[in-house]
Design a protein around this motif. Structure first.
Motif, PDB file in Angstrom:
ATOM      1  N   THR A  57     -10.985  -6.783   9.226  1.00  0.00           N
ATOM      2  CA  THR A  57     -10.811  -5.484   8.577  1.00  0.00           C
ATOM      3  C   THR A  57      -9.554  -4.808   9.102  1.00  0.00           C
ATOM      4  OG1 THR A  57     -13.199  -5.237   8.329  1.00  0.00           O
ATOM      5  CG2 THR A  57     -11.865  -3.240   8.148  1.00  0.00           C
ATOM      6  N   PHE A 112       0.840  -1.196   0.000  1.00  0.00           N
ATOM      7  CA  PHE A 112       0.000   0.000   0.000  1.00  0.00           C
ATOM      8  C   PHE A 112       0.874   1.246   0.000  1.00  0.00           C
ATOM      9  CE2 PHE A 112      -2.638   3.059   2.602  1.00  0.00           C
ATOM     10  CZ  PHE A 112      -3.516   3.360   1.588  1.00  0.00           C
ATOM     11  N   ARG A 148      -1.145   1.653  -5.110  1.00  0.00           N
ATOM     12  CA  ARG A 148      -0.615   0.415  -4.546  1.00  0.00           C
ATOM     13  C   ARG A 148       0.173  -0.344  -5.604  1.00  0.00           C
ATOM     14  NH1 ARG A 148      -5.442   1.144  -7.236  1.00  0.00           N
ATOM     15  NH2 ARG A 148      -6.520  -0.809  -7.704  1.00  0.00           N
ATOM     16  N   SER A 205      -9.523   0.730   3.893  1.00  0.00           N
ATOM     17  CA  SER A 205      -9.336  -0.427   4.767  1.00  0.00           C
ATOM     18  C   SER A 205      -9.435  -1.656   3.885  1.00  0.00           C
ATOM     19  CB  SER A 205     -10.380  -0.455   5.890  1.00  0.00           C
ATOM     20  OG  SER A 205     -11.693  -0.388   5.377  1.00  0.00           O
ATOM     21  N   TYR A 206      -8.882  -2.742   4.356  1.00  0.00           N
ATOM     22  CA  TYR A 206      -8.859  -3.978   3.579  1.00  0.00           C
ATOM     23  C   TYR A 206      -9.551  -5.064   4.378  1.00  0.00           C
ATOM     24  CZ  TYR A 206      -6.931  -5.770  -0.780  1.00  0.00           C
ATOM     25  OH  TYR A 206      -6.800  -6.199  -2.071  1.00  0.00           O
ATOM     26  N   ASN A 207     -10.529  -5.716   3.746  1.00  0.00           N
ATOM     27  CA  ASN A 207     -11.270  -6.782   4.418  1.00  0.00           C
ATOM     28  C   ASN A 207     -10.828  -8.125   3.856  1.00  0.00           C
ATOM     29  OD1 ASN A 207     -13.606  -8.755   4.781  1.00  0.00           O
ATOM     30  ND2 ASN A 207     -14.290  -7.044   6.035  1.00  0.00           N
ATOM     31  N   VAL A 208     -10.363  -9.000   4.748  1.00  0.00           N
ATOM     32  CA  VAL A 208      -9.908 -10.331   4.361  1.00  0.00           C
ATOM     33  C   VAL A 208     -10.560 -11.347   5.287  1.00  0.00           C
ATOM     34  CG1 VAL A 208      -7.928 -11.816   3.886  1.00  0.00           C
ATOM     35  CG2 VAL A 208      -7.678  -9.326   3.713  1.00  0.00           C
ATOM     36  N   HIS A 262     -11.731 -11.509  -0.198  1.00  0.00           N
ATOM     37  CA  HIS A 262     -11.241 -10.203   0.242  1.00  0.00           C
ATOM     38  C   HIS A 262     -11.816  -9.083  -0.608  1.00  0.00           C
ATOM     39  CE1 HIS A 262      -8.682 -11.295  -3.149  1.00  0.00           C
ATOM     40  NE2 HIS A 262      -8.430 -10.005  -3.308  1.00  0.00           N
ATOM     41  N   ARG A 263     -11.626  -7.863  -0.126  1.00  0.00           N
ATOM     42  CA  ARG A 263     -11.934  -6.665  -0.920  1.00  0.00           C
ATOM     43  C   ARG A 263     -11.360  -5.438  -0.222  1.00  0.00           C
ATOM     44  NH1 ARG A 263     -18.038  -4.243   0.016  1.00  0.00           N
ATOM     45  NH2 ARG A 263     -18.009  -4.275   2.299  1.00  0.00           N
ATOM     46  N   PRO A 264     -10.987  -4.402  -1.003  1.00  0.00           N
ATOM     47  CA  PRO A 264     -10.628  -3.112  -0.414  1.00  0.00           C
ATOM     48  C   PRO A 264     -11.884  -2.265  -0.239  1.00  0.00           C
ATOM     49  CG  PRO A 264     -10.212  -3.058  -2.764  1.00  0.00           C
ATOM     50  CD  PRO A 264     -10.746  -4.445  -2.454  1.00  0.00           C
ATOM     51  N   VAL A 269      -0.017  -6.357   2.393  1.00  0.00           N
ATOM     52  CA  VAL A 269      -1.184  -7.225   2.579  1.00  0.00           C
ATOM     53  C   VAL A 269      -0.928  -8.555   1.873  1.00  0.00           C
ATOM     54  CG1 VAL A 269      -3.685  -7.439   2.302  1.00  0.00           C
ATOM     55  CG2 VAL A 269      -2.651  -5.165   2.576  1.00  0.00           C
ATOM     56  N   TYR A 271      -5.863   6.237  -4.685  1.00  0.00           N
ATOM     57  CA  TYR A 271      -5.554   4.938  -4.093  1.00  0.00           C
ATOM     58  C   TYR A 271      -4.399   4.348  -4.896  1.00  0.00           C
ATOM     59  CZ  TYR A 271      -6.203  -0.067  -3.019  1.00  0.00           C
ATOM     60  OH  TYR A 271      -6.024  -1.387  -2.661  1.00  0.00           O
TER      61      TYR A 271
END
Length: 280
Positions: free
Chosen positions: A56, A43, A85, A49-52, A73-75, A65, A83
């Motif tokens: 979160t 990043f 990365r 935030s990143y959800n895996v 997952h999803r950002p 990550v 954004y």
């Protein structure tokens, strides 16, 4: 759990690895998804935030990550600022094949075992990892002598350094932030008991939740129903078992399916071919 709809698999990888440097300013919301390959995200900039798998993480620049293959997952973008990365896609089979005694996928396994998918390295920009990432990017379009070989060597060096960082006692995986801890326990339980006969009623009773709250909260945290989640994970497990030489029928029943025709239809819908076609 007979529901057969599933998470979307996104992206395709036809090489050993691919690296991308991406910048976006106005992205539409990204749904939960998974890949057939490993993904590492460095990043750089933004408010996300990143959800895996229900966890979160609020990211800061320099966070790394780890998203193993098959991980949902999803950002989540919180503003319209850029954004930025760096993303690296890595073939599962390549990592397995390019080592003898040293496992280059340890950092990904550590993320899974420690129930955390973000490695926060203080002052990343001053580290050897940052230097390797820069050189990797520079070698993408270079026409210098033996550049393809040099590109692969840089990638392998990056994996060595990431694994050393992940195994270092001075660096820790990031704890989750703003996560529904009850749903995290449910997700962890499902992944540990994928082949068991699991019902909504059993889960509700086991975790002291009402059926409605359980189903609503699970979809809120993961984007899909419990049935979607179980079916996807079981199909991925069955595919891996078949690839390792297990018979298709044995893999079907060993992975929690009670009917072969149901399994075969779900497999074709999910992967675009039958188990036998994929094996051949």
């Amino acid at each position: 759990m007979s529901e057969l709809s599933h998470y979307e698999k996104t992206g395709y990888l036809h090489d050993d690895f691919k690296i991308f440097h991406l910048k976006d300013t106005s992205m539409r919301p990204i749904d939960f998804h998974y890949h057939d390959f490993h993904k590492i995200l460095i990043f750089r900039k933004g408010n996300i935030s990143y959800n895996v798998e229900g966890r979160t993480y609020d990211l800061i620049p320099g966070d790394i990550v780890f998203v193993p293959a098959g991980t949902v997952h999803r950002p989540v973008l919180h503003s319209s600022e850029i954004y930025e990365r760096i993303i690296i896609y890595i073939s599962r089979h390549y990592l397995d094949a390019c080592h003898d005694s040293d496992d280059l996928s340890l950092c990904l396994k550590e993320a899974h075992q420690k129930k955390s998918h973000v490695l926060r390295i203080p002052a990343l920009h001053t580290t050897q990892i940052a230097r390797i990432i820069h050189d990797l990017e520079q070698s993408l379009d270079s026409r210098e002598y033996a550049n393809e070989l040099y590109h692969k060597l840089l990638f392998l060096e990056l994996m060595v350094q990431l694994n050393r960082a992940a195994l270092s006692n001075r660096i820790e995986y990031l704890s989750t932030t703003a996560s529904n801890h009850k749903m995290i326990h449910v997700i962890d339980y499902l992944n540990a008991h994928l082949t068991d006969d699991i019902t909504i009623d059993f889960l509700a009773e086991h975790f002291y939740l009402s059926r409605y709250h359980l189903m609503h909260a699970f979809k809120e945290e993961t984007g899909y129903t419990i049935g979607n989640y179980l079916t996807t994970k079981r199909l991925l497990l069955a595919r891996d078992q078949i690839a390792q030489g297990e018979s298709i029928t044995t893999a079907c029943y060993a992975c929690g399916f009670h009917n072969y025709s149901t399994f075969s239809r779900a497999y074709r819908k999910h992967f675009g071919c039958s188990p036998r076609e994929q094996r051949n």
